[in-house]
Write a protein that holds these residues in place. Sequence first.
Motif, PDB file in Angstrom:
ATOM      1  N   SER A 109       5.168  15.537  27.492  1.00  0.00           N
ATOM      2  CA  SER A 109       5.108  14.092  27.748  1.00  0.00           C
ATOM      3  C   SER A 109       4.808  13.348  26.452  1.00  0.00           C
ATOM      4  O   SER A 109       5.318  12.236  26.219  1.00  0.00           O
ATOM      5  N   GLY A 110       3.991  13.960  25.586  1.00  0.00           N
ATOM      6  CA  GLY A 110       3.726  13.365  24.278  1.00  0.00           C
ATOM      7  C   GLY A 110       4.977  13.327  23.412  1.00  0.00           C
ATOM      8  O   GLY A 110       5.186  12.362  22.655  1.00  0.00           O
ATOM      9  N   ALA A 111       5.807  14.360  23.537  1.00  0.00           N
ATOM     10  CA  ALA A 111       7.062  14.377  22.779  1.00  0.00           C
ATOM     11  C   ALA A 111       7.987  13.262  23.257  1.00  0.00           C
ATOM     12  O   ALA A 111       8.620  12.580  22.446  1.00  0.00           O
ATOM     13  N   VAL A 112       8.042  13.071  24.572  1.00  0.00           N
ATOM     14  CA  VAL A 112       8.869  11.989  25.123  1.00  0.00           C
ATOM     15  C   VAL A 112       8.384  10.641  24.615  1.00  0.00           C
ATOM     16  O   VAL A 112       9.171   9.805  24.145  1.00  0.00           O
ATOM     17  N   ALA A 113       7.067  10.429  24.693  1.00  0.00           N
ATOM     18  CA  ALA A 113       6.496   9.157  24.238  1.00  0.00           C
ATOM     19  C   ALA A 113       6.728   8.945  22.744  1.00  0.00           C
ATOM     20  O   ALA A 113       7.004   7.822  22.296  1.00  0.00           O
ATOM     21  N   SER A 114       6.615  10.020  21.957  1.00  0.00           N
ATOM     22  CA  SER A 114       6.801   9.906  20.508  1.00  0.00           C
ATOM     23  C   SER A 114       8.225   9.499  20.172  1.00  0.00           C
ATOM     24  O   SER A 114       8.453   8.631  19.313  1.00  0.00           O
ATOM     25  N   HIS A 115       9.199  10.123  20.835  1.00  0.00           N
ATOM     26  CA  HIS A 115      10.596   9.784  20.564  1.00  0.00           C
ATOM     27  C   HIS A 115      10.920   8.362  21.021  1.00  0.00           C
ATOM     28  O   HIS A 115      11.660   7.639  20.353  1.00  0.00           O
ATOM     29  N   LEU A 116      10.371   7.972  22.158  1.00  0.00           N
ATOM     30  CA  LEU A 116      10.605   6.613  22.639  1.00  0.00           C
ATOM     31  C   LEU A 116      10.001   5.574  21.694  1.00  0.00           C
ATOM     32  O   LEU A 116      10.553   4.493  21.491  1.00  0.00           O
ATOM     33  N   SER A 117       8.847   5.916  21.112  1.00  0.00           N
ATOM     34  CA  SER A 117       8.152   4.957  20.246  1.00  0.00           C
ATOM     35  C   SER A 117       8.914   4.656  18.965  1.00  0.00           C
ATOM     36  O   SER A 117       8.735   3.600  18.360  1.00  0.00           O
ATOM     37  N   VAL A 118       9.766   5.610  18.529  1.00  0.00           N
ATOM     38  CA  VAL A 118      10.557   5.372  17.309  1.00  0.00           C
ATOM     39  C   VAL A 118      11.991   4.975  17.645  1.00  0.00           C
ATOM     40  O   VAL A 118      12.848   4.914  16.756  1.00  0.00           O
ATOM     41  N   GLY A 119      12.262   4.739  18.922  1.00  0.00           N
ATOM     42  CA  GLY A 119      13.573   4.241  19.315  1.00  0.00           C
ATOM     43  C   GLY A 119      14.635   5.290  19.525  1.00  0.00           C
ATOM     44  O   GLY A 119      15.831   4.957  19.554  1.00  0.00           O
ATOM     45  N   ASP A 120      14.259   6.563  19.672  1.00  0.00           N
ATOM     46  CA  ASP A 120      15.245   7.620  19.904  1.00  0.00           C
ATOM     47  C   ASP A 120      15.834   7.501  21.303  1.00  0.00           C
ATOM     48  O   ASP A 120      15.188   7.013  22.235  1.00  0.00           O
ATOM     49  N   GLY A 121      17.048   8.015  21.463  1.00  0.00           N
ATOM     50  CA  GLY A 121      17.730   7.945  22.744  1.00  0.00           C
ATOM     51  C   GLY A 121      17.482   9.179  23.600  1.00  0.00           C
ATOM     52  O   GLY A 121      16.692  10.065  23.262  1.00  0.00           O
ATOM     53  N   LEU A 122      18.206   9.234  24.707  1.00  0.00           N
ATOM     54  CA  LEU A 122      18.046  10.327  25.684  1.00  0.00           C
ATOM     55  C   LEU A 122      18.290  11.693  25.076  1.00  0.00           C
ATOM     56  O   LEU A 122      17.669  12.673  25.472  1.00  0.00           O
ATOM     57  N   GLN A 123      19.163  11.784  24.098  1.00  0.00           N
ATOM     58  CA  GLN A 123      19.474  13.053  23.469  1.00  0.00           C
ATOM     59  C   GLN A 123      18.233  13.690  22.835  1.00  0.00           C
ATOM     60  O   GLN A 123      18.138  14.912  22.739  1.00  0.00           O
ATOM     61  N   SER A 124      17.291  12.848  22.423  1.00  0.00           N
ATOM     62  CA  SER A 124      16.077  13.354  21.774  1.00  0.00           C
ATOM     63  C   SER A 124      14.953  13.631  22.773  1.00  0.00           C
ATOM     64  O   SER A 124      14.277  14.663  22.684  1.00  0.00           O
ATOM     65  N   TRP A 125      14.729  12.713  23.718  1.00  0.00           N
ATOM     66  CA  TRP A 125      13.591  12.888  24.615  1.00  0.00           C
ATOM     67  C   TRP A 125      13.960  13.471  25.969  1.00  0.00           C
ATOM     68  O   TRP A 125      13.082  13.790  26.787  1.00  0.00           O
ATOM     69  N   GLY A 126      15.255  13.673  26.234  1.00  0.00           N
ATOM     70  CA  GLY A 126      15.663  14.245  27.513  1.00  0.00           C
ATOM     71  C   GLY A 126      15.230  15.692  27.673  1.00  0.00           C
ATOM     72  O   GLY A 126      14.827  16.126  28.763  1.00  0.00           O
ATOM     73  N   VAL A 127      15.288  16.458  26.590  1.00  0.00           N
ATOM     74  CA  VAL A 127      14.912  17.883  26.659  1.00  0.00           C
ATOM     75  C   VAL A 127      13.424  18.063  26.949  1.00  0.00           C
ATOM     76  O   VAL A 127      13.064  18.803  27.868  1.00  0.00           O
ATOM     77  N   PRO A 128      12.518  17.433  26.196  1.00  0.00           N
ATOM     78  CA  PRO A 128      11.096  17.578  26.551  1.00  0.00           C
ATOM     79  C   PRO A 128      10.775  17.030  27.936  1.00  0.00           C
ATOM     80  O   PRO A 128       9.878  17.535  28.613  1.00  0.00           O
ATOM     81  N   LEU A 129      11.522  16.021  28.387  1.00  0.00           N
ATOM     82  CA  LEU A 129      11.315  15.513  29.740  1.00  0.00           C
ATOM     83  C   LEU A 129      11.660  16.584  30.767  1.00  0.00           C
ATOM     84  O   LEU A 129      10.939  16.764  31.761  1.00  0.00           O
ATOM     85  N   MET A 130      12.735  17.318  30.518  1.00  0.00           N
ATOM     86  CA  MET A 130      13.126  18.401  31.425  1.00  0.00           C
ATOM     87  C   MET A 130      12.069  19.499  31.459  1.00  0.00           C
ATOM     88  O   MET A 130      11.707  20.001  32.527  1.00  0.00           O
ATOM     89  N   PHE A 131      11.558  19.874  30.283  1.00  0.00           N
ATOM     90  CA  PHE A 131      10.527  20.912  30.233  1.00  0.00           C
ATOM     91  C   PHE A 131       9.243  20.448  30.919  1.00  0.00           C
ATOM     92  O   PHE A 131       8.558  21.238  31.574  1.00  0.00           O
ATOM     93  N   GLY A 132       8.911  19.183  30.766  1.00  0.00           N
ATOM     94  CA  GLY A 132       7.745  18.654  31.460  1.00  0.00           C
ATOM     95  C   GLY A 132       7.905  18.727  32.963  1.00  0.00           C
ATOM     96  O   GLY A 132       6.963  19.066  33.689  1.00  0.00           O
TER      97      GLY A 132
END
Length: 220
Positions: A109-132
Amino acid sequence: MRTQATRKFQEATDKRSATVTRSGWNWSRIRPIAFWATTFVIALELAAGSVWNLLTIEWVEVQLHHLGYPHFFAYILGAWQAGAAVAIIAPGLPLLKEWAYVGAFFLWSGAVASHLSVGDGLQSWGVPLMFGACAIASWVLRPADRRLPETRLRRARPADAGPDGVGPLEIRPRSWATRPRAWIVPIGLIAVLYAVSFLTLPVMEDVMREQAVELGWIDR
């Protein structure tokens, strides 16, 4: 007339009971499969993540720099990922498992939040979201022997009974024990996960480098 109505009611009740029983039987077979599938996914990711972080491969360095984390953060993550992978796979140790699941959830969840905070798209935070999500599913589906010691209610002795003849309810923890041979399969599984992580490392480094280039984090 009444007999016929009673018979129809009984038949309807029997059909409903059979449906409920069949549904429960199917779930009792699906649940352990779903548990081990999600557990294997998160354990493999934790094992591979610990190898990547402790060896600090290029993908890790690039990602940490992109997200604004210091270099030494990789070693902290790697150490805790290794411990979490062992705790989740090992038999017993319910308290450690709770902490491992919580840590895994915070990690992804921290990885998702970190990627979102720098403006990354689903390609970056979708994977950690799946693992969470897999971590939550594994925690929910875990069997009784992987949970904290359960409590059960039992009636007090007749001598302690109240005026109504029913004694107060007491809570008694259920004891559990883990046989030494129960560790054979988990240890073997951990060994396989780390062997796969090390053997696939060269290939994964190339794959992740290509992804970093596609994301614009590094130049080719």
